[in-house]
Design a protein around this motif. Structure first.
Motif, PDB file in Angstrom:
ATOM      1  N   ALA A  16       7.037   7.045   4.527  1.00 20.35           N
ATOM      2  CA  ALA A  16       7.143   6.429   3.227  1.00 20.35           C
ATOM      3  C   ALA A  16       6.997   7.123   1.948  1.00 20.35           C
ATOM      4  CB  ALA A  16       6.164   5.291   3.311  1.00 20.35           C
ATOM      5  N   ARG A  17       5.800   8.201   2.391  1.00 18.57           N
ATOM      6  CA  ARG A  17       5.500   9.132   1.106  1.00 18.57           C
ATOM      7  C   ARG A  17       6.626  10.066   0.693  1.00 18.57           C
ATOM      8  NH1 ARG A  17       4.510  14.257   0.763  1.00 18.57           N
ATOM      9  NH2 ARG A  17       4.423  14.462   3.237  1.00 18.57           N
ATOM     10  N   ARG A  20       9.280   7.702  -1.156  1.00 21.88           N
ATOM     11  CA  ARG A  20       8.953   7.242  -2.449  1.00 21.88           C
ATOM     12  C   ARG A  20       9.304   8.322  -3.467  1.00 21.88           C
ATOM     13  NH1 ARG A  20       4.274   6.693  -1.190  1.00 21.88           N
ATOM     14  NH2 ARG A  20       4.275   4.396  -1.061  1.00 21.88           N
ATOM     15  N   GLU A  39       2.766   6.058   8.430  1.00 26.45           N
ATOM     16  CA  GLU A  39       1.619   5.673   7.276  1.00 26.45           C
ATOM     17  C   GLU A  39       2.141   4.412   6.595  1.00 26.45           C
ATOM     18  OE1 GLU A  39       1.988   9.155   4.726  1.00 26.45           O
ATOM     19  OE2 GLU A  39       1.673  10.436   6.313  1.00 26.45           O
ATOM     20  N   GLU A  40       3.111   4.080   6.205  1.00 34.88           N
ATOM     21  CA  GLU A  40       3.378   2.830   5.650  1.00 34.88           C
ATOM     22  C   GLU A  40       4.651   1.980   6.038  1.00 34.88           C
ATOM     23  OE1 GLU A  40       3.494   2.670   1.090  1.00 34.88           O
ATOM     24  OE2 GLU A  40       2.851   5.008   1.401  1.00 34.88           O
ATOM     25  N   THR A  41       4.649   1.046   6.115  1.00 34.10           N
ATOM     26  CA  THR A  41       6.195   0.181   6.336  1.00 34.10           C
ATOM     27  C   THR A  41       6.947   0.360   4.925  1.00 34.10           C
ATOM     28  OG1 THR A  41       5.275  -2.175   5.533  1.00 34.10           O
ATOM     29  CG2 THR A  41       4.732  -1.572   7.748  1.00 34.10           C
ATOM     30  N   GLU A  44       5.630  -2.056   2.159  1.00 33.88           N
ATOM     31  CA  GLU A  44       4.731  -1.544   1.653  1.00 33.88           C
ATOM     32  C   GLU A  44       5.305  -0.323   0.549  1.00 33.88           C
ATOM     33  OE1 GLU A  44       0.795  -1.618   4.810  1.00 33.88           O
ATOM     34  OE2 GLU A  44       2.306  -0.046   4.971  1.00 33.88           O
ATOM     35  N   LEU A  45       6.296   0.331   0.913  1.00 34.20           N
ATOM     36  CA  LEU A  45       6.843   1.222   0.231  1.00 34.20           C
ATOM     37  C   LEU A  45       7.370   0.444  -0.891  1.00 34.20           C
ATOM     38  CD1 LEU A  45       8.245   4.150  -0.764  1.00 34.20           C
ATOM     39  CD2 LEU A  45      10.072   3.520   0.796  1.00 34.20           C
ATOM     40  N   SER A  48       5.128  -0.736  -3.323  1.00 35.04           N
ATOM     41  CA  SER A  48       4.606   0.106  -4.265  1.00 35.04           C
ATOM     42  C   SER A  48       5.443   0.855  -5.308  1.00 35.04           C
ATOM     43  CB  SER A  48       4.015   1.590  -3.292  1.00 35.04           C
ATOM     44  OG  SER A  48       5.436   2.287  -2.990  1.00 35.04           O
TER      45      SER A  48
END
Length: 227
Positions: A16-17, A20, A39-41, A44-45, A48
């Protein structure tokens, strides 16, 4: 992409990082986004990114997230393994002017039998990790999830690779009807009826499901079921 020359792959990300960063830097028109990532779904991405993110086609091995995916305005929702025909439908949607089309007929629907189904016929309902073989009469209702449908039966539900219009064409019309634009119900599974807003109706179905009928569909329901 060789099969889709109009599509240019701008970049890839492993989590996800990275996704993004690439979305913010590359500003792509379309993102194929997995829901379960390190780390993230995927959800969630998107949260953000606020209200500004590109068109999204979700890709996942699980059907349980389909309804939430479309709450994000997803163009489509592809279950792994991704069939080429379904990918073609998804890209057709993504290339539309506004990025969203009405649920398209499944391209593979042309391979379906044309014989109308009866209540006692048994049908396969399949997702990526589960298959059920149930009588048509045990189907309680179905709801449109983009190009897919969520089908309720007995004490369970599955998201299957069929649009609601395909299901409507195959299920026996004397027992199934459109409750509204996005839901199809089995009249044999209606447990109770009560008046609802603006001349509509509220139906309680087996399995504690409730469905609201508009005034127009409530009129159809009365015509079909009044002595």
């Amino acid at each position: 992409m060789k099969a889709f020359p109009e599509i240019h792959i701008a970049g890839e990300a492993v989590n996800a990082r990275e996704a993004r960063e690439r979305i913010q830097t590359l500003q792509p028109d379309l993102v194929f986004l997995d829901i379960q990532m390190p780390e993230e779904t995927g959800f969630e991405l998107l949260d953000s990114l606020g209200d500004k993110f590109p068109r999204i086609i979700f890709t996942t091995a699980y059907d349980a997230f389909a309804l939430r995916a479309f709450e994000f305005g997803a163009v489509d929702y592809l279950l792994k393994p991704i069939a080429p025909k379904r990918l073609a439908i998804a890209l057709q949607r993504a290339c539309a002017t506004d990025g969203r089309l009405e649920p398209a007929e499944d391209l593979e629907a042309t391979d379906l039998p044309t014989r109308p189904l009866g209540l006692q016929d048994k049908v396969l309902l399949g997702s990526s990790d589960r298959i059920a073989y149930v009588p048509v009469g045990s189907i309680i209702a179905a709801e449109s999830v983009g190009a897919y449908s969520k089908v309720w039966f007995e004490d369970s539900a599955l998201v299957i690779r069929r649009s609601l219009s395909v299901l409507e064409a195959r299920l026996p019309t004397e027992f199934f009807m459109r409750a509204n634009r996005s839901q199809l119900i089995n009249l044999q599974q209606v447990q109770s009826v009560e008046p609802w807003f603006s001349g509509g109706m509220k139906l309680k179905l087996s399995g504690d499901l409730t469905v609201e009928l508009s005034r127009r569909q409530a009129k159809v329901f009365r015509e079909r079921n009044t002595l």
